[in-house]
Design a protein around this motif. Sequence first.
Motif, PDB file in Angstrom:
ATOM      1  N   HIS A  26       0.835  -1.199   0.000  1.00 47.03           N
ATOM      2  CA  HIS A  26       0.000   0.000   0.000  1.00 47.03           C
ATOM      3  C   HIS A  26       0.869   1.247   0.000  1.00 47.03           C
ATOM      4  O   HIS A  26       1.618   1.496   0.938  1.00 47.03           O
ATOM      5  N   THR A  27       0.780   2.047  -1.068  1.00 50.17           N
ATOM      6  CA  THR A  27       1.462   3.334  -1.165  1.00 50.17           C
ATOM      7  C   THR A  27       0.445   4.381  -1.598  1.00 50.17           C
ATOM      8  O   THR A  27      -0.689   4.065  -1.955  1.00 50.17           O
ATOM      9  N   SER A  28       0.867   5.642  -1.590  1.00 48.08           N
ATOM     10  CA  SER A  28      -0.020   6.711  -2.071  1.00 48.08           C
ATOM     11  C   SER A  28       0.778   7.989  -2.257  1.00 48.08           C
ATOM     12  O   SER A  28       1.941   8.081  -1.866  1.00 48.08           O
TER      13      SER A  28
ATOM     14  N   VAL B 160       1.038  -3.821  -6.201  1.00 46.97           N
ATOM     15  CA  VAL B 160       1.329  -2.530  -5.589  1.00 46.97           C
ATOM     16  C   VAL B 160       0.102  -1.640  -5.756  1.00 46.97           C
ATOM     17  O   VAL B 160      -0.425  -1.496  -6.860  1.00 46.97           O
ATOM     18  N   LEU B 161      -0.359  -1.054  -4.647  1.00 48.34           N
ATOM     19  CA  LEU B 161      -1.522  -0.181  -4.648  1.00 48.34           C
ATOM     20  C   LEU B 161      -1.056   1.270  -4.524  1.00 48.34           C
ATOM     21  O   LEU B 161      -0.214   1.585  -3.685  1.00 48.34           O
ATOM     22  N   VAL B 162      -1.640   2.155  -5.332  1.00 54.11           N
ATOM     23  CA  VAL B 162      -1.320   3.587  -5.272  1.00 54.11           C
ATOM     24  C   VAL B 162      -2.640   4.331  -5.078  1.00 54.11           C
ATOM     25  O   VAL B 162      -3.444   4.434  -6.000  1.00 54.11           O
ATOM     26  N   ALA B 163      -2.844   4.865  -3.864  1.00 56.02           N
ATOM     27  CA  ALA B 163      -4.139   5.440  -3.502  1.00 56.02           C
ATOM     28  C   ALA B 163      -4.203   6.935  -3.800  1.00 56.02           C
ATOM     29  O   ALA B 163      -4.438   7.765  -2.931  1.00 56.02           O
TER      30      ALA B 163
ATOM     31  N   TYR C 188      -3.377   5.033   6.346  1.00 52.05           N
ATOM     32  CA  TYR C 188      -2.701   5.873   5.363  1.00 52.05           C
ATOM     33  C   TYR C 188      -1.246   5.426   5.282  1.00 52.05           C
ATOM     34  O   TYR C 188      -0.603   5.192   6.312  1.00 52.05           O
ATOM     35  N   SER C 189      -0.723   5.360   4.078  1.00 48.23           N
ATOM     36  CA  SER C 189       0.696   5.029   3.923  1.00 48.23           C
ATOM     37  C   SER C 189       1.566   6.276   3.929  1.00 48.23           C
ATOM     38  O   SER C 189       2.750   6.217   4.277  1.00 48.23           O
ATOM     39  N   GLY C 190       0.999   7.425   3.557  1.00 49.10           N
ATOM     40  CA  GLY C 190       1.785   8.637   3.420  1.00 49.10           C
ATOM     41  C   GLY C 190       2.541   8.662   2.105  1.00 49.10           C
ATOM     42  O   GLY C 190       2.487   7.729   1.296  1.00 49.10           O
TER      43      GLY C 190
END
Length: 384
Positions: A5-7, A43-46, A230-232
Amino acid sequence: MRLLHTSDWHVGRTFHGADTLDALADALGAIAGIVRDRGVDAVLVAGDVYDSAMPAGRHVEALTLALGEIRAAGAEIVLASGNHDSAARLGANAGFARAGGLHLSTLALEPESWRVELADEHGPVHVFAVPYLEPVALRSSLPEAGIASQDDAIAWAMAAVRASLAESPARSVVLAHCFAAGVAAPEDDAPRDITAGGLDVVPASRFEGVDYVALGHLHSRQELSRSVRYSGAPLYYSFKERSPLRGGWLVDLDADGLAEVEWVDLPVPRQLTTIEGELDALLADARLEGTEEHWIRARLTDRVRPMDAMRRLRARWLHAAEVQWLGGDDLPAIEVRARLARRSEAEVVGDFLEHVRAGAGATDAEAALVRDGLARAVAAESAQ
């Protein structure tokens, strides 16, 4: 199944005018390394992939290279648009990208397009990549839904997610780009527009019923619950970001749902350091040895404003980025400006009306008009 989880990559963003593209490329390259080393399946990009709705060519090239490295490392990519992204530009050729393992979710009005179907030895995993939802745009297109706020928008989206899961049960993950209740007070760690118009707080309870919720919008990691986080951002974008850590959440799903969540670090090319004192004393302070390569914010307490403060600071700290003068008779004015900077646009308008009306602020109807107008302005900017 293992997810990362990234964003808030914000490709193209600067730090106090300094280019960050090389540092971001290193951080995104490290994501590819995590994929290889830790066996990440997706890989997740929020949201907020780009910093601008119209990214420069070199920013597009940098993102393309990073996504290619992650795919080559073995992970699929699920990416949702954020409020900084142009949904139309980011989502261009999404159908072709999906065939190569890059799943772009940008169509706010088409919930059926949000679902990405993954699978492991335990069966299917449905990832719902909810793009950034602008309440004004949804209200215009879906008048019957009664959407007046970000909370309403997320409630509408989660109803669509639950309907999909009822029809096709599976372990589930949701990506969303919003400001959820329960996080630490954002100060300037949060985007300025989160309280403008309809962009309000979303209760974390809205996300109940799914195995994991990957949130984006805040730039420091936060844990609202075991399954809502939240990943930040991968880089520092503000001196006031609450968490010094940069990285993402490694999320493991087993046959029953969420099994384990682990934090993994990304490289931090330059630390943030705030120094405070009189300028001459700071320049000679041996206790600050080792900070010369840091991003520096200097809070100067000299009674008289120092001349050429930034130039003198950069003789010792090449990456000095911000100077605040706290001394002299201007201190009350500085504090007033700081308080003003923390207010939302709606609060500024309300305070102005209260001032010109000798204490009589905006009525409920006027406040609603102000919120609607501000939300429309934000929507127009996001659509550019």
